[in-house]
Scaffold this motif. Structure first.
Motif, PDB file in Angstrom:
ATOM      1  N   VAL A  40       0.797  -1.230   0.000  1.00 44.42           N
ATOM      2  CA  VAL A  40       0.000   0.000   0.000  1.00 44.42           C
ATOM      3  C   VAL A  40       0.827   1.276   0.000  1.00 44.42           C
ATOM      4  CG1 VAL A  40      -1.704   1.325   1.321  1.00 44.42           C
ATOM      5  CG2 VAL A  40      -1.969  -1.151   1.052  1.00 44.42           C
ATOM      6  N   LEU A  41       1.762   1.416   0.934  1.00 43.66           N
ATOM      7  CA  LEU A  41       2.410   2.710   1.169  1.00 43.66           C
ATOM      8  C   LEU A  41       3.625   2.926   0.282  1.00 43.66           C
ATOM      9  CD1 LEU A  41       2.327   2.890   5.075  1.00 43.66           C
ATOM     10  CD2 LEU A  41       0.814   4.065   3.461  1.00 43.66           C
ATOM     11  N   ARG A  42       3.702   4.126  -0.316  1.00 40.66           N
ATOM     12  CA  ARG A  42       4.865   4.566  -1.082  1.00 40.66           C
ATOM     13  C   ARG A  42       5.129   6.025  -0.718  1.00 40.66           C
ATOM     14  NH1 ARG A  42       4.563  -0.084  -2.003  1.00 40.66           N
ATOM     15  NH2 ARG A  42       4.805  -1.234  -3.968  1.00 40.66           N
ATOM     16  N   GLY A  43       6.411   6.439  -0.715  1.00 42.13           N
ATOM     17  CA  GLY A  43       6.683   7.831  -0.411  1.00 42.13           C
ATOM     18  C   GLY A  43       8.133   8.194  -0.596  1.00 42.13           C
ATOM     19  N   HIS A  44       8.369   9.479  -0.813  1.00 42.76           N
ATOM     20  CA  HIS A  44       9.722  10.010  -0.939  1.00 42.76           C
ATOM     21  C   HIS A  44       9.689  11.492  -0.583  1.00 42.76           C
ATOM     22  CE1 HIS A  44      13.657  11.126  -2.566  1.00 42.76           C
ATOM     23  NE2 HIS A  44      13.949   9.833  -2.551  1.00 42.76           N
ATOM     24  N   ALA A  45      10.767  11.955   0.023  1.00 44.14           N
ATOM     25  CA  ALA A  45      10.827  13.355   0.452  1.00 44.14           C
ATOM     26  C   ALA A  45      10.752  14.328  -0.717  1.00 44.14           C
ATOM     27  CB  ALA A  45      12.114  13.599   1.239  1.00 44.14           C
ATOM     28  N   GLU A  46      11.081  13.889  -1.925  1.00 39.76           N
ATOM     29  CA  GLU A  46      11.051  14.758  -3.096  1.00 39.76           C
ATOM     30  C   GLU A  46       9.813  14.547  -3.950  1.00 39.76           C
ATOM     31  OE1 GLU A  46      14.946  13.769  -4.757  1.00 39.76           O
ATOM     32  OE2 GLU A  46      15.594  15.781  -4.171  1.00 39.76           O
ATOM     33  N   SER A  47       8.881  13.727  -3.490  1.00 39.76           N
ATOM     34  CA  SER A  47       7.697  13.405  -4.282  1.00 39.76           C
ATOM     35  C   SER A  47       6.387  13.599  -3.529  1.00 39.76           C
ATOM     36  CB  SER A  47       7.768  11.949  -4.772  1.00 39.76           C
ATOM     37  OG  SER A  47       8.957  11.693  -5.463  1.00 39.76           O
ATOM     38  N   GLY A  48       6.305  13.036  -2.327  1.00 41.17           N
ATOM     39  CA  GLY A  48       5.069  13.002  -1.561  1.00 41.17           C
ATOM     40  C   GLY A  48       4.773  11.577  -1.152  1.00 41.17           C
ATOM     41  N   LEU A  49       3.505  11.285  -0.927  1.00 39.63           N
ATOM     42  CA  LEU A  49       3.088   9.968  -0.464  1.00 39.63           C
ATOM     43  C   LEU A  49       1.924   9.441  -1.288  1.00 39.63           C
ATOM     44  CD1 LEU A  49       2.972  10.476   3.414  1.00 39.63           C
ATOM     45  CD2 LEU A  49       4.774   9.337   2.129  1.00 39.63           C
ATOM     46  N   SER A  50       1.820   8.113  -1.348  1.00 36.45           N
ATOM     47  CA  SER A  50       0.663   7.492  -1.979  1.00 36.45           C
ATOM     48  C   SER A  50       0.260   6.253  -1.195  1.00 36.45           C
ATOM     49  CB  SER A  50       0.964   7.109  -3.431  1.00 36.45           C
ATOM     50  OG  SER A  50       1.952   6.096  -3.489  1.00 36.45           O
ATOM     51  N   ALA A  51      -1.015   5.903  -1.305  1.00 39.69           N
ATOM     52  CA  ALA A  51      -1.544   4.670  -0.729  1.00 39.69           C
ATOM     53  C   ALA A  51      -2.431   4.031  -1.782  1.00 39.69           C
ATOM     54  CB  ALA A  51      -2.337   4.953   0.546  1.00 39.69           C
ATOM     55  N   SER A  52      -2.028   2.879  -2.280  1.00 41.11           N
ATOM     56  CA  SER A  52      -2.764   2.182  -3.333  1.00 41.11           C
ATOM     57  C   SER A  52      -3.297   0.876  -2.772  1.00 41.11           C
ATOM     58  CB  SER A  52      -1.843   1.914  -4.531  1.00 41.11           C
ATOM     59  OG  SER A  52      -2.514   1.208  -5.543  1.00 41.11           O
ATOM     60  N   GLU A  63       3.414   4.070  -7.406  1.00 39.70           N
ATOM     61  CA  GLU A  63       4.694   4.555  -7.898  1.00 39.70           C
ATOM     62  C   GLU A  63       4.504   5.621  -8.977  1.00 39.70           C
ATOM     63  OE1 GLU A  63       6.259   0.829  -9.046  1.00 39.70           O
ATOM     64  OE2 GLU A  63       6.576   0.165  -6.972  1.00 39.70           O
ATOM     65  N   GLY A  64       3.480   5.445  -9.821  1.00 38.78           N
ATOM     66  CA  GLY A  64       3.220   6.420 -10.873  1.00 38.78           C
ATOM     67  C   GLY A  64       2.813   7.775 -10.324  1.00 38.78           C
ATOM     68  N   VAL A  65       2.021   7.766  -9.276  1.00 38.73           N
ATOM     69  CA  VAL A  65       1.620   9.021  -8.631  1.00 38.73           C
ATOM     70  C   VAL A  65       2.849   9.759  -8.105  1.00 38.73           C
ATOM     71  CG1 VAL A  65       0.551   9.901  -6.523  1.00 38.73           C
ATOM     72  CG2 VAL A  65      -0.766   8.479  -8.070  1.00 38.73           C
ATOM     73  N   LEU A  66       3.754   9.038  -7.464  1.00 38.25           N
ATOM     74  CA  LEU A  66       4.964   9.675  -6.941  1.00 38.25           C
ATOM     75  C   LEU A  66       5.799  10.274  -8.065  1.00 38.25           C
ATOM     76  CD1 LEU A  66       6.280   7.260  -4.170  1.00 38.25           C
ATOM     77  CD2 LEU A  66       4.771   9.231  -3.935  1.00 38.25           C
ATOM     78  N   VAL A 179       8.732  10.283   5.796  1.00 39.99           N
ATOM     79  CA  VAL A 179       9.811  10.775   4.952  1.00 39.99           C
ATOM     80  C   VAL A 179       9.996  12.270   5.194  1.00 39.99           C
ATOM     81  CG1 VAL A 179       9.432   9.017   3.183  1.00 39.99           C
ATOM     82  CG2 VAL A 179       8.264  11.216   2.989  1.00 39.99           C
ATOM     83  N   GLY A 180      11.209  12.716   5.016  1.00 43.17           N
ATOM     84  CA  GLY A 180      11.532  14.130   5.158  1.00 43.17           C
ATOM     85  C   GLY A 180      12.913  14.380   4.591  1.00 43.17           C
ATOM     86  N   ILE A 183      15.758  13.529   7.243  1.00 48.28           N
ATOM     87  CA  ILE A 183      15.831  12.223   7.898  1.00 48.28           C
ATOM     88  C   ILE A 183      15.880  11.119   6.843  1.00 48.28           C
ATOM     89  CG2 ILE A 183      14.605  12.919   9.993  1.00 48.28           C
ATOM     90  CD1 ILE A 183      12.083  11.557   8.731  1.00 48.28           C
ATOM     91  N   PRO A 184      16.484   9.972   7.200  1.00 52.72           N
ATOM     92  CA  PRO A 184      16.327   8.814   6.325  1.00 52.72           C
ATOM     93  C   PRO A 184      14.886   8.326   6.411  1.00 52.72           C
ATOM     94  CG  PRO A 184      17.436   8.164   8.338  1.00 52.72           C
ATOM     95  CD  PRO A 184      17.284   9.659   8.393  1.00 52.72           C
ATOM     96  N   PRO A 185      14.366   7.673   5.387  1.00 52.98           N
ATOM     97  CA  PRO A 185      12.983   7.186   5.481  1.00 52.98           C
ATOM     98  C   PRO A 185      12.826   6.239   6.668  1.00 52.98           C
ATOM     99  CG  PRO A 185      13.824   6.994   3.233  1.00 52.98           C
ATOM    100  CD  PRO A 185      14.993   7.349   4.099  1.00 52.98           C
ATOM    101  N   LEU A 186      11.777   6.457   7.424  1.00 50.69           N
ATOM    102  CA  LEU A 186      11.418   5.539   8.501  1.00 50.69           C
ATOM    103  C   LEU A 186      10.301   4.663   7.970  1.00 50.69           C
ATOM    104  CD1 LEU A 186      11.656   4.644  11.484  1.00 50.69           C
ATOM    105  CD2 LEU A 186       9.842   6.303  11.999  1.00 50.69           C
TER     106      LEU A 186
END
Length: 244
Positions: A40-52, A63-66, A179-180, A183-186
Motif C-alpha cells: 500500500v504505502l509509497r513515499g519520498h521526500a522529493e515526491s510526496g506519499l501514496s496509498a494504493s 509509484e506512478g503518482v509519486l 519521509v523528510g 531524515i532517512p525514510p522511517l
C-alpha cells in the motif's frame, strides 16, 4: 487491500498526512491480511506519499503518482493521470499527498462497502470493506486531535479506526512510513501478527530509541547526501552492536 487470493478478503485503511511542526510527510496503514506496508504505502521526500489499495491493488498506481508529483503535478492531477486510463480502476482505490499539502483520492465503483475517503487540510484517510463511514472519521479525528508526536498520531489514527470497528475481519498487518528531507525514510512493517498495531508501536519505540536512533542521525539524507559517521560515531556503534 482486498482480494480473493490467500484465503480471504484483504481490506485496508490508510492515512497520509503532513506534519506542520517538522515539515515531514507520513503514512500509516492496516489491513485484514498480510503485508500492508509492501502493498500500500509509497513515499519520498522529493515526491510526496501514496496509498494504493483495493481488490486488485496496483503498486504501479502508487509509484506512478509519486513520479508525477516529483515532476510537479498536484496530487489531484497525479491521481487522475493514473486512474483515468486504467480499465481495471473499478477494482482499485488510491490516495495521494503532494509536497504542497494537497490531497486527492479515488475509490473504484466495485470497491467493497463501506469504501470511501475523508480529508482535512494536509490529511487524507481512505478505506474499503469497513464497517461504516464512522471508521474513517474516527481515524481522521484521532490524528487531528492527538497531542502526541507525528508518528504516534498516525498510529493513533489506526488505533481509533480499530476501536470504531475498522476492518470487518480485524487487522493482521500494519505499517508506518515517514519521509523528510532531513531524515532517512522511517519505514516500519508488521507483515503478520495477532496484534499488528501493538507490534508496530513496539517496533517504532525500538527504532526511535538509542543507540539505533543515533545511527540514523549519521546516514545520508536528501538535504545531506554525503553525510557519514565520524570515528567517534563508529566506536560508539561498534560497542552498541549497530549493524553496518
Amino acid at each position: 487491500m482486498q482480494g480473493s487470493c490467500c484465503g480471504g478478503l484483504r481490506v485496508t485503511i490508510s492515512i497520509l498526512a503532513f506534519d506542520e511542526k517538522s515539515g515531514r510527510l507520513g503514512g500509516a496503514a492496516a489491513t485484514g491480511s498480510l503485508c500492508v506496508g509492501g502493498w500500500v504505502l509509497r513515499g519520498h521526500a522529493e515526491s510526496g506519499l501514496s496509498a494504493s489499495q483495493g481488490s486488485a491493488p496496483s503498486t504501479l498506481w502508487g509509484e506512478g503518482v509519486l513520479a508525477r508529483m516529483k515532476e510537479g503535478a498536484s496530487a489531484r492531477d497525479a491521481v487522475r493521470a493514473m486512474t483515468d486510463p486504467d480499465t481495471g480502476r473499478a477494482e482499485r482505490q488510491l490516495a495521494a499527498l503532494d509536497l504542497n499539502r494537497g490531497t486527492a483520492h479515488f475509490t473504484g465503483d466495485n470497491s467493497v462497502p463501506h469504501a470511501s475517503a475523508v480529508t482535512a487540510p494536509g490529511v487524507v484517510v481512505a478505506g474499503n470493506m469497513l464497517t461504516g463511514p464512522a471508521v474513517l472519521q474516527a481515524a481522521l479525528d484521532a490524528f487531528l486531535t492527538s497531542p502526541l508526536p507525528f508518528a504516534e498520531r498516525l498510529m493513533a489514527a489506526l488505533g481509533a479506526s480499530a476501536k470504531e470497528g475498522g476492518d470487518v475481519r480485524g487487522y493482521q498487518s500494519a505499517a508506518l512510513l515517514i519521509v523528510g528531507r532531513d531524515i532517512p525514510p522511517l519505514t516500519l512493517r508488521i507483515d503478520h501478527a495477532a496484534d499488528p498495531l501493538g507490534a508496530l508501536a513496539d517496533l517504532h519505540a525500538r527504532a526511535t530509541a538509542e543507540p539505533y536512533h543515533g545511527w540514523l542521525r549519521v546516514v545520508p539524507v536528501t538535504d545531506d547526501p554525503f553525510r557519514a559517521p565520524t570515528e567517534d560515531d563508529k566506536r560508539l556503534f561498534d560497542s552498541a552492536s549497530i549493524p553496518r
